[in-house]
Design a protein around this motif. Structure first.
Motif: not given
Length: 300
Positions: A96-101, A277-280, A284-289, A291-300
Protein backbone atom coordinates in the motif's frame (compact mmCIF):
# COMPACT_ATOMS: atom_id res chain seq x y z
CA UNK A 1 64.92 -21.29 40.04
CA UNK A 2 64.64 -17.80 41.39
CA UNK A 3 62.91 -16.68 38.18
CA UNK A 4 60.48 -19.61 38.41
CA UNK A 5 59.66 -18.72 42.03
CA UNK A 6 59.05 -15.09 41.11
CA UNK A 7 56.90 -16.24 38.22
CA UNK A 8 54.76 -18.47 40.46
CA UNK A 9 54.37 -15.70 43.06
CA UNK A 10 53.30 -13.28 40.31
CA UNK A 11 50.71 -15.71 38.97
CA UNK A 12 49.39 -16.40 42.47
CA UNK A 13 49.11 -12.68 43.19
CA UNK A 14 47.28 -12.10 39.92
CA UNK A 15 44.79 -14.89 40.66
CA UNK A 16 44.21 -13.53 44.15
CA UNK A 17 43.59 -10.07 42.75
CA UNK A 18 41.10 -11.45 40.26
CA UNK A 19 39.27 -13.38 42.97
CA UNK A 20 39.01 -10.26 45.11
CA UNK A 21 37.80 -8.06 42.26
CA UNK A 22 34.04 -8.75 42.68
CA UNK A 23 34.15 -7.96 46.38
CA UNK A 24 35.97 -4.69 45.75
CA UNK A 25 33.48 -3.76 43.05
CA UNK A 26 30.59 -4.43 45.37
CA UNK A 27 32.17 -2.33 48.13
CA UNK A 28 32.76 0.45 45.65
CA UNK A 29 29.16 0.40 44.43
CA UNK A 30 27.82 0.33 48.00
CA UNK A 31 30.01 3.23 49.10
CA UNK A 32 28.89 5.32 46.11
CA UNK A 33 25.24 4.51 46.58
CA UNK A 34 25.43 5.09 50.35
CA UNK A 35 22.64 2.55 50.84
CA UNK A 36 21.97 -1.06 51.66
CA UNK A 37 23.86 -3.96 49.94
CA UNK A 38 21.07 -4.32 47.40
CA UNK A 39 20.91 -0.68 46.30
CA UNK A 40 22.54 -0.06 42.95
CA UNK A 41 21.72 -3.59 41.77
CA UNK A 42 17.97 -3.77 42.30
CA UNK A 43 14.98 -1.58 42.99
CA UNK A 44 15.44 0.43 46.18
CA UNK A 45 12.02 0.54 47.84
CA UNK A 46 12.95 3.48 50.06
CA UNK A 47 14.41 5.79 47.43
CA UNK A 48 12.50 4.42 44.44
CA UNK A 49 15.66 4.29 42.30
CA UNK A 50 16.59 1.52 39.89
CA UNK A 51 20.16 0.27 39.86
CA UNK A 52 22.22 -0.69 36.80
CA UNK A 53 21.61 -4.43 37.05
CA UNK A 54 17.86 -3.93 37.44
CA UNK A 55 17.91 -1.46 34.58
CA UNK A 56 19.75 -3.95 32.38
CA UNK A 57 17.31 -6.71 33.34
CA UNK A 58 14.40 -4.39 32.58
CA UNK A 59 15.86 -3.62 29.15
CA UNK A 60 16.29 -7.33 28.49
CA UNK A 61 12.67 -8.02 29.38
CA UNK A 62 11.56 -5.16 27.17
CA UNK A 63 13.57 -6.65 24.34
CA UNK A 64 11.92 -10.01 24.90
CA UNK A 65 8.54 -8.27 24.91
CA UNK A 66 9.35 -6.70 21.56
CA UNK A 67 10.18 -10.13 20.16
CA UNK A 68 6.90 -11.51 21.49
CA UNK A 69 5.03 -8.54 20.03
CA UNK A 70 6.62 -9.15 16.61
CA UNK A 71 5.77 -12.84 16.68
CA UNK A 72 2.16 -12.13 17.66
CA UNK A 73 1.94 -9.44 15.01
CA UNK A 74 3.15 -11.87 12.36
CA UNK A 75 0.90 -14.72 13.44
CA UNK A 76 -2.34 -12.77 13.15
CA UNK A 77 -4.32 -15.47 14.98
CA UNK A 78 -7.08 -14.00 17.17
CA UNK A 79 -7.57 -17.28 19.01
CA UNK A 80 -3.97 -16.99 20.27
CA UNK A 81 -4.54 -13.45 21.45
CA UNK A 82 -2.33 -12.09 18.68
CA UNK A 83 -2.52 -8.81 16.88
CA UNK A 84 -4.53 -8.59 13.69
CA UNK A 85 -1.83 -7.87 11.13
CA UNK A 86 -0.21 -11.20 10.36
CA UNK A 87 2.40 -11.66 7.66
CA UNK A 88 -0.17 -10.93 4.92
CA UNK A 89 -1.26 -7.70 6.57
CA UNK A 90 2.31 -6.50 6.94
CA UNK A 91 3.17 -7.29 3.33
CA UNK A 92 0.03 -5.50 2.12
CA UNK A 93 0.96 -2.52 4.28
CA UNK A 94 4.27 -2.32 2.42
CA UNK A 95 2.48 -2.73 -0.92
CA UNK A 96 0.00 0.00 0.00
CA UNK A 97 2.82 2.40 0.83
CA UNK A 98 4.50 1.52 -2.46
CA UNK A 99 1.28 2.22 -4.36
CA UNK A 100 0.94 5.61 -2.68
CA UNK A 101 4.48 6.55 -3.63
CA UNK A 102 4.19 5.16 -7.17
CA UNK A 103 1.02 7.19 -7.81
CA UNK A 104 2.50 10.37 -6.38
CA UNK A 105 0.00 10.05 -3.45
CA UNK A 106 -2.93 10.28 -5.92
CA UNK A 107 -4.32 6.90 -4.86
CA UNK A 108 -4.30 8.01 -1.24
CA UNK A 109 -6.20 11.22 -1.97
CA UNK A 110 -8.80 9.25 -3.92
CA UNK A 111 -9.35 7.15 -0.80
CA UNK A 112 -9.53 10.32 1.29
CA UNK A 113 -12.19 11.77 -1.04
CA UNK A 114 -14.40 8.70 -0.54
CA UNK A 115 -13.97 8.85 3.25
CA UNK A 116 -14.79 12.55 3.31
CA UNK A 117 -17.84 12.08 1.07
CA UNK A 118 -19.24 9.38 3.35
CA UNK A 119 -18.60 11.51 6.44
CA UNK A 120 -20.35 14.56 5.00
CA UNK A 121 -23.29 13.01 3.15
CA UNK A 122 -24.38 10.03 5.24
CA UNK A 123 -27.66 10.26 7.13
CA UNK A 124 -28.02 10.03 10.89
CA UNK A 125 -31.29 8.10 10.67
CA UNK A 126 -32.43 4.76 9.30
CA UNK A 127 -35.73 3.16 8.37
CA UNK A 128 -36.90 -0.41 7.94
CA UNK A 129 -34.43 -2.35 10.09
CA UNK A 130 -34.73 -5.14 12.62
CA UNK A 131 -31.17 -5.00 13.96
CA UNK A 132 -29.03 -2.14 15.19
CA UNK A 133 -25.32 -2.94 14.93
CA UNK A 134 -23.08 -0.67 17.01
CA UNK A 135 -19.36 -0.80 16.29
CA UNK A 136 -17.27 -0.57 19.44
CA UNK A 137 -14.68 2.03 20.32
CA UNK A 138 -11.87 2.23 22.87
CA UNK A 139 -12.86 2.87 26.48
CA UNK A 140 -11.46 5.53 28.79
CA UNK A 141 -8.93 4.61 31.53
CA UNK A 142 -11.80 3.87 33.91
CA UNK A 143 -13.42 1.35 31.57
CA UNK A 144 -16.25 3.64 30.51
CA UNK A 145 -17.35 4.66 27.00
CA UNK A 146 -15.50 7.63 25.56
CA UNK A 147 -17.43 10.55 24.03
CA UNK A 148 -17.00 8.95 20.59
CA UNK A 149 -18.47 5.68 21.80
CA UNK A 150 -21.26 7.42 23.73
CA UNK A 151 -22.41 9.19 20.58
CA UNK A 152 -22.73 5.82 18.86
CA UNK A 153 -24.67 4.43 21.80
CA UNK A 154 -26.96 7.46 21.91
CA UNK A 155 -27.71 7.01 18.21
CA UNK A 156 -28.52 3.35 18.81
CA UNK A 157 -30.78 4.42 21.67
CA UNK A 158 -32.64 6.82 19.37
CA UNK A 159 -33.07 4.14 16.71
CA UNK A 160 -34.30 1.67 19.32
CA UNK A 161 -36.85 4.24 20.47
CA UNK A 162 -38.27 4.37 16.94
CA UNK A 163 -38.30 0.56 16.65
CA UNK A 164 -38.71 -0.95 20.13
CA UNK A 165 -38.89 -4.49 18.78
CA UNK A 166 -35.40 -4.34 17.27
CA UNK A 167 -32.24 -5.94 18.66
CA UNK A 168 -29.08 -4.01 19.44
CA UNK A 169 -25.82 -5.81 18.64
CA UNK A 170 -22.83 -4.39 20.53
CA UNK A 171 -19.51 -5.33 18.95
CA UNK A 172 -16.13 -5.06 20.63
CA UNK A 173 -13.82 -7.09 22.82
CA UNK A 174 -11.26 -6.26 25.48
CA UNK A 175 -8.56 -3.83 24.34
CA UNK A 176 -6.76 -3.39 27.70
CA UNK A 177 -5.74 -5.91 30.35
CA UNK A 178 -8.24 -6.03 33.19
CA UNK A 179 -10.71 -3.67 31.50
CA UNK A 180 -14.28 -4.63 30.54
CA UNK A 181 -15.04 -5.41 26.94
CA UNK A 182 -16.32 -2.61 24.74
CA UNK A 183 -19.55 -4.54 24.26
CA UNK A 184 -20.09 -4.91 28.01
CA UNK A 185 -19.39 -1.24 28.66
CA UNK A 186 -21.87 -0.33 25.92
CA UNK A 187 -24.48 -2.69 27.33
CA UNK A 188 -24.09 -1.15 30.80
CA UNK A 189 -24.59 2.31 29.33
CA UNK A 190 -27.72 1.34 27.40
CA UNK A 191 -29.21 -0.53 30.34
CA UNK A 192 -28.77 2.60 32.44
CA UNK A 193 -30.77 4.45 29.79
CA UNK A 194 -33.68 2.02 29.98
CA UNK A 195 -32.92 -0.54 27.25
CA UNK A 196 -33.96 -4.02 28.45
CA UNK A 197 -31.36 -6.74 28.67
CA UNK A 198 -33.42 -8.92 26.31
CA UNK A 199 -32.82 -6.41 23.50
CA UNK A 200 -29.02 -6.52 23.82
CA UNK A 201 -26.62 -8.97 22.17
CA UNK A 202 -22.87 -8.76 22.83
CA UNK A 203 -19.94 -9.81 20.71
CA UNK A 204 -16.90 -9.69 22.99
CA UNK A 205 -14.01 -11.31 21.10
CA UNK A 206 -13.14 -8.80 18.38
CA UNK A 207 -10.39 -6.19 18.58
CA UNK A 208 -10.88 -4.13 15.42
CA UNK A 209 -13.52 -3.34 12.80
CA UNK A 210 -12.89 -6.31 10.51
CA UNK A 211 -13.22 -8.74 13.43
CA UNK A 212 -16.28 -6.82 14.69
CA UNK A 213 -18.09 -7.53 11.44
CA UNK A 214 -16.76 -11.05 10.91
CA UNK A 215 -17.95 -12.18 14.33
CA UNK A 216 -21.27 -10.42 13.81
CA UNK A 217 -21.74 -12.29 10.54
CA UNK A 218 -21.29 -15.59 12.39
CA UNK A 219 -24.36 -14.84 14.54
CA UNK A 220 -27.61 -16.62 13.63
CA UNK A 221 -29.26 -14.83 10.70
CA UNK A 222 -32.34 -12.75 11.53
CA UNK A 223 -35.79 -13.94 10.60
CA UNK A 224 -36.43 -10.46 9.20
CA UNK A 225 -34.49 -10.08 5.91
CA UNK A 226 -34.29 -6.29 6.12
CA UNK A 227 -30.74 -4.85 6.30
CA UNK A 228 -29.27 -3.90 9.65
CA UNK A 229 -28.63 -0.31 10.69
CA UNK A 230 -24.85 -0.02 11.01
CA UNK A 231 -24.09 2.70 13.57
CA UNK A 232 -20.66 4.28 13.83
CA UNK A 233 -18.93 7.65 13.77
CA UNK A 234 -18.87 9.72 10.59
CA UNK A 235 -15.14 9.41 10.08
CA UNK A 236 -15.53 5.62 10.35
CA UNK A 237 -18.49 5.17 7.99
CA UNK A 238 -16.63 4.61 4.72
CA UNK A 239 -14.34 1.85 5.98
CA UNK A 240 -17.07 0.15 8.01
CA UNK A 241 -19.43 0.03 5.04
CA UNK A 242 -16.63 -1.14 2.74
CA UNK A 243 -15.76 -4.02 5.07
CA UNK A 244 -19.42 -4.94 5.57
CA UNK A 245 -19.96 -5.06 1.80
CA UNK A 246 -16.89 -7.23 1.40
CA UNK A 247 -18.25 -9.64 4.02
CA UNK A 248 -21.67 -9.72 2.37
CA UNK A 249 -23.53 -8.12 5.30
CA UNK A 250 -26.74 -6.32 4.24
CA UNK A 251 -26.76 -2.94 5.96
CA UNK A 252 -27.56 0.73 5.82
CA UNK A 253 -25.10 3.13 7.41
CA UNK A 254 -26.25 5.47 10.15
CA UNK A 255 -23.98 8.22 11.43
CA UNK A 256 -23.65 8.70 15.17
CA UNK A 257 -23.33 12.48 14.86
CA UNK A 258 -26.09 14.71 13.48
CA UNK A 259 -23.69 16.63 11.26
CA UNK A 260 -20.06 16.47 10.22
CA UNK A 261 -17.80 19.14 11.68
CA UNK A 262 -14.58 20.23 10.01
CA UNK A 263 -12.47 20.35 13.16
CA UNK A 264 -8.73 19.65 13.25
CA UNK A 265 -9.29 16.41 15.15
CA UNK A 266 -11.90 15.23 12.68
CA UNK A 267 -9.64 15.99 9.71
CA UNK A 268 -6.88 14.00 11.37
CA UNK A 269 -9.18 11.03 11.87
CA UNK A 270 -10.28 11.21 8.23
CA UNK A 271 -6.64 11.20 7.09
CA UNK A 272 -5.97 8.09 9.18
CA UNK A 273 -9.13 6.37 7.93
CA UNK A 274 -8.19 7.13 4.33
CA UNK A 275 -4.90 5.32 4.84
CA UNK A 276 -6.68 2.29 6.30
CA UNK A 277 -9.18 2.27 3.41
CA UNK A 278 -6.33 2.46 0.92
CA UNK A 279 -4.53 -0.39 2.69
CA UNK A 280 -7.66 -2.56 2.60
CA UNK A 281 -8.36 -1.88 -1.08
CA UNK A 282 -4.77 -2.65 -2.10
CA UNK A 283 -4.86 -5.91 -0.15
CA UNK A 284 -8.22 -6.93 -1.57
CA UNK A 285 -7.14 -6.14 -5.13
CA UNK A 286 -3.89 -8.06 -4.72
CA UNK A 287 -5.67 -11.06 -3.21
CA UNK A 288 -8.20 -11.10 -6.07
CA UNK A 289 -5.56 -10.80 -8.80
CA UNK A 290 -3.35 -13.50 -7.30
CA UNK A 291 -6.32 -15.66 -6.18
CA UNK A 292 -4.87 -15.88 -2.71
CA UNK A 293 -7.51 -17.92 -0.91
CA UNK A 294 -6.00 -17.36 2.53
CA UNK A 295 -6.21 -13.59 2.21
CA UNK A 296 -9.62 -13.63 0.58
CA UNK A 297 -11.06 -15.81 3.33
CA UNK A 298 -9.85 -13.25 5.83
CA UNK A 299 -11.69 -10.29 4.30
CA UNK A 300 -14.86 -11.84 2.90
Amino acid sequence: MRQNALHHRGVAGLLQAIRGLPARLMRNVRSRAGASPTSGFSFDRESGTIGPMARARQGLLQGQGAVRWWRRCRSGNPELGSFFLGADGLSMLALSLAAILASGTLSYWCAFASVLRAARRSRSSANGFSRIVVLGSCLDPFGRPTPTYRRRLERALALFGSAPGSTIFLLGGRTAEGAPTEAEAGADYLRSRGVPESALVREERSRHTLENLRFYRSAPPPADPRPAALVTSRFHLARSSLLACGLGIPHTVCAAEDHWSASCGEIGRLLAEAFLVHWYLVGRTYASWTRNRRMLDRIR
